[in-house]
Design a protein around this motif. Structure first.
Motif, PDB file in Angstrom:
ATOM      1  N   LEU A   1      12.462  14.249 -34.311  1.00  0.00           N
ATOM      2  CA  LEU A   1      13.897  14.346 -34.065  1.00  0.00           C
ATOM      3  C   LEU A   1      14.557  15.104 -35.214  1.00  0.00           C
ATOM      4  N   PHE A   2      15.312  16.148 -34.881  1.00  0.00           N
ATOM      5  CA  PHE A   2      15.944  16.996 -35.881  1.00  0.00           C
ATOM      6  C   PHE A   2      17.465  16.903 -35.774  1.00  0.00           C
ATOM      7  N   ASP A   3      18.113  16.994 -36.934  1.00  0.00           N
ATOM      8  CA  ASP A   3      19.565  17.095 -36.993  1.00  0.00           C
ATOM      9  C   ASP A   3      19.952  18.543 -36.728  1.00  0.00           C
ATOM     10  N   PRO A   4      20.682  18.829 -35.646  1.00  0.00           N
ATOM     11  CA  PRO A   4      20.995  20.226 -35.326  1.00  0.00           C
ATOM     12  C   PRO A   4      21.910  20.890 -36.346  1.00  0.00           C
ATOM     13  N   ALA A   5      22.606  20.105 -37.163  1.00  0.00           N
ATOM     14  CA  ALA A   5      23.533  20.682 -38.144  1.00  0.00           C
ATOM     15  C   ALA A   5      22.831  21.166 -39.400  1.00  0.00           C
ATOM     16  N   THR A   6      21.649  20.593 -39.701  1.00  0.00           N
ATOM     17  CA  THR A   6      20.964  20.915 -40.956  1.00  0.00           C
ATOM     18  C   THR A   6      19.520  21.367 -40.790  1.00  0.00           C
ATOM     19  N   GLY A   7      18.940  21.139 -39.601  1.00  0.00           N
ATOM     20  CA  GLY A   7      17.522  21.449 -39.402  1.00  0.00           C
ATOM     21  C   GLY A   7      16.595  20.429 -40.026  1.00  0.00           C
ATOM     22  N   GLN A   8      17.130  19.342 -40.553  1.00  0.00           N
ATOM     23  CA  GLN A   8      16.300  18.315 -41.177  1.00  0.00           C
ATOM     24  C   GLN A   8      15.668  17.407 -40.122  1.00  0.00           C
ATOM     25  N   ALA A   9      14.454  16.921 -40.404  1.00  0.00           N
ATOM     26  CA  ALA A   9      13.801  15.929 -39.553  1.00  0.00           C
ATOM     27  C   ALA A   9      14.320  14.549 -39.932  1.00  0.00           C
ATOM     28  N   VAL A  10      14.776  13.794 -38.937  1.00  0.00           N
ATOM     29  CA  VAL A  10      15.412  12.502 -39.218  1.00  0.00           C
ATOM     30  C   VAL A  10      14.814  11.355 -38.414  1.00  0.00           C
ATOM     31  N   GLY A  11      13.760  11.609 -37.619  1.00  0.00           N
ATOM     32  CA  GLY A  11      13.189  10.522 -36.847  1.00  0.00           C
ATOM     33  C   GLY A  11      12.052  10.983 -35.959  1.00  0.00           C
ATOM     34  N   ARG A  12      11.590  10.056 -35.121  1.00  0.00           N
ATOM     35  CA  ARG A  12      10.457  10.333 -34.230  1.00  0.00           C
ATOM     36  C   ARG A  12      10.545   9.429 -33.004  1.00  0.00           C
ATOM     37  N   ARG A  13       9.890   9.861 -31.933  1.00  0.00           N
ATOM     38  CA  ARG A  13       9.814   9.034 -30.722  1.00  0.00           C
ATOM     39  C   ARG A  13       8.441   9.239 -30.077  1.00  0.00           C
ATOM     40  N   THR A  14       8.035   8.246 -29.274  1.00  0.00           N
ATOM     41  CA  THR A  14       6.868   8.361 -28.410  1.00  0.00           C
ATOM     42  C   THR A  14       7.329   8.092 -26.986  1.00  0.00           C
ATOM     43  N   VAL A  15       6.953   8.975 -26.065  1.00  0.00           N
ATOM     44  CA  VAL A  15       7.424   8.897 -24.688  1.00  0.00           C
ATOM     45  C   VAL A  15       6.220   8.936 -23.747  1.00  0.00           C
ATOM     46  N   SER A  16       6.130   7.945 -22.865  1.00  0.00           N
ATOM     47  CA  SER A  16       5.059   7.919 -21.866  1.00  0.00           C
ATOM     48  C   SER A  16       5.499   8.668 -20.612  1.00  0.00           C
ATOM     49  N   GLN A  17       4.579   9.437 -20.039  1.00  0.00           N
ATOM     50  CA  GLN A  17       4.847  10.124 -18.780  1.00  0.00           C
ATOM     51  C   GLN A  17       4.351   9.343 -17.576  1.00  0.00           C
TER      52      GLN A  17
ATOM     53  N   ALA B   1      12.561   5.765 -33.644  1.00  0.00           N
ATOM     54  CA  ALA B   1      13.016   5.389 -34.974  1.00  0.00           C
ATOM     55  C   ALA B   1      13.672   6.577 -35.655  1.00  0.00           C
ATOM     56  N   THR B   2      14.617   6.282 -36.514  1.00  0.00           N
ATOM     57  CA  THR B   2      15.192   7.286 -37.399  1.00  0.00           C
ATOM     58  C   THR B   2      14.998   6.805 -38.827  1.00  0.00           C
ATOM     59  N   TRP B   3      15.113   7.741 -39.776  1.00  0.00           N
ATOM     60  CA  TRP B   3      14.910   7.366 -41.168  1.00  0.00           C
ATOM     61  C   TRP B   3      15.945   8.015 -42.076  1.00  0.00           C
ATOM     62  N   THR B   4      16.098   7.412 -43.231  1.00  0.00           N
ATOM     63  CA  THR B   4      16.874   8.002 -44.319  1.00  0.00           C
ATOM     64  C   THR B   4      15.969   8.040 -45.545  1.00  0.00           C
ATOM     65  N   GLN B   5      16.201   9.008 -46.412  1.00  0.00           N
ATOM     66  CA  GLN B   5      15.357   9.206 -47.592  1.00  0.00           C
ATOM     67  C   GLN B   5      16.240   9.389 -48.816  1.00  0.00           C
ATOM     68  N   LYS B   6      15.805   8.849 -49.953  1.00  0.00           N
ATOM     69  CA  LYS B   6      16.529   9.051 -51.200  1.00  0.00           C
ATOM     70  C   LYS B   6      15.567   8.876 -52.363  1.00  0.00           C
ATOM     71  N   VAL B   7      15.955   9.365 -53.524  1.00  0.00           N
ATOM     72  CA  VAL B   7      15.160   9.213 -54.744  1.00  0.00           C
ATOM     73  C   VAL B   7      15.652   7.971 -55.471  1.00  0.00           C
ATOM     74  N   VAL B   8      14.687   7.129 -55.906  1.00  0.00           N
ATOM     75  CA  VAL B   8      15.026   5.890 -56.625  1.00  0.00           C
ATOM     76  C   VAL B   8      14.218   5.829 -57.907  1.00  0.00           C
TER      77      VAL B   8
END
Length: 345
Positions: free
Chosen positions: A293-309, A332-339
């Protein structure tokens, strides 16, 4: 699926306290369960993409004689399934619509955020917030494949050392789910930086010509084991983005997106997740779609899905669950940061 299957042996031997199954291992098990409905094929030698992680690539948890399968668990590792080589790889070129979508994402990426620097001694913290379908099937016998599951909330908080994207810790927000940083660090030291064990410096050194980059990505992936090369690559990229998207610079991020235009088996769609409009880029093979899953405003990857056909597969949801698109087994979606430390949020 027999008692001697490698995934089931791994489940029987699973010690207490180990993480829940991963999305790729669930895909393996799903294929084992449904294989009885397909013509038999000659068994091929299996190959694990990440040897150091293979011990935790298990099929599910055996509870009361029932195999419980939950996508996207544990440390979210990946690997080629220990199964027959697919006789039906998805070789369809990306349709013009998807090519246009990838170009638009790449354009957004060129104007997106700069690579985040991770100072020595600091870590990448990822909060992974999603929902996963739990399916239950008898471990032995010739029972029918599970067709109905229940969606469950799934939180994962993970800390990665950017020197190899080594998993330092993983929890469900409260309980430690177990990680083995020593084993992962050993694999990184043996194999060096790669798609499996990346570093910010290695990622920054990737070629930015899309065709050269696509060729390199396929070479790094190899033959894909039981899946096609492009499917195995896409699974690897799901994990790479999960750990390392924030350290990608605009040029590399855009080059990756443009390199995807030449991959086989990709499609795209606009989706809404938690009220947020995202772009899902999917690789489909063996009746399952794996999405980034990508954010169309930034091109960043922000999540993933699995879909059954499979139209016969359904997932019920509790009242507090979001409305999932048809066929979605995991989202699921995710956020990332440096700690500054493992455990810091």
């Amino acid at each position: 699926m027999s008692r001697d299957d490698s995934d089931i042996i791994a489940v029987r031997d699973l010690p207490p306290g180990r993480p829940e199954p991963t999305e790729e291992s669930v895909s393996r098990t799903w294929h084992h369960i449904t294989a009885a409905r397909r013509p038999a094929r000659t068994r091929a030698t299996s190959r694990i993409l990440v040897p150091a992680m293979a011990a935790t690539l298990v099929a599910g948890l055996v509870v009361g004689g029932v195999l419980v399968m939950r996508p996207g668990g544990g440390v979210l590792e990946f690997g080629a399934p220990s199964d027959d080589k697919t006789s039906e790889p998805n070789l369809a070129p990306a349709p013009p619509q998807t090519v246009a979508v990838l170009h638009a994402l790449a354009e957004a990426a060129t104007h997106g955020p700069a690579a985040v620097k991770v100072p020595p001694g600091q870590y990448i913290f990822v909060r992974h917030d999603g929902w996963a379908g739990a399916f239950r099937a008898a471990v032995e016998g010739n029972s029918a494949p599970p067709q109905e599951g229940e969606i469950e909330r799934q939180i994962r908080e993970m800390w990665f050392d950017p020197r190899g994207m080594v998993t330092m810790s993983v929890t469900d927000g409260q309980v430690d789910l177990g990680a083995d940083p020593s084993a992962e660090r050993g694999a990184f030291e043996r194999e060096g930086p790669s798609l499996n064990w990346s570093t910010p410096e290695w990622l920054a050194s990737l070629p930015t010509d899309p065709e050269r980059l696509r060729t390199k990505l396929r070479e790094l992936t190899g033959d894909g084991g039981a899946w096609s090369t492009d499917h195995a690559l896409w699974s690897t990229l799901q994990e790479l983005y999960l750990r390392a998207d924030l350290v990608l610079g605009p040029e590399v991020r855009a080059a990756l997106l443009l390199s995807f235009t030449g991959l086989r088996g990709l499609t795209s769609s606009d989706v809404t997740v938690d009220g947020r409009r995202l772009v899902a880029v999917r690789h489909t093979e063996r009746g399952t779609g794996d999405e980034i899953l990508f954010d169309p405003a930034t091109g960043q990857a922000v999540g993933r899905r699995t879909v059954s056909q499979d139209p016969g597969v359904t997932v019920t949801a509790p009242a507090d669950a979001p409305k999932l698109d048809p066929g979605v087994l995991y989202q699921a979606t995710w956020t990332q940061k440096v700690v500054a430390a493992v455990g810091a949020r």
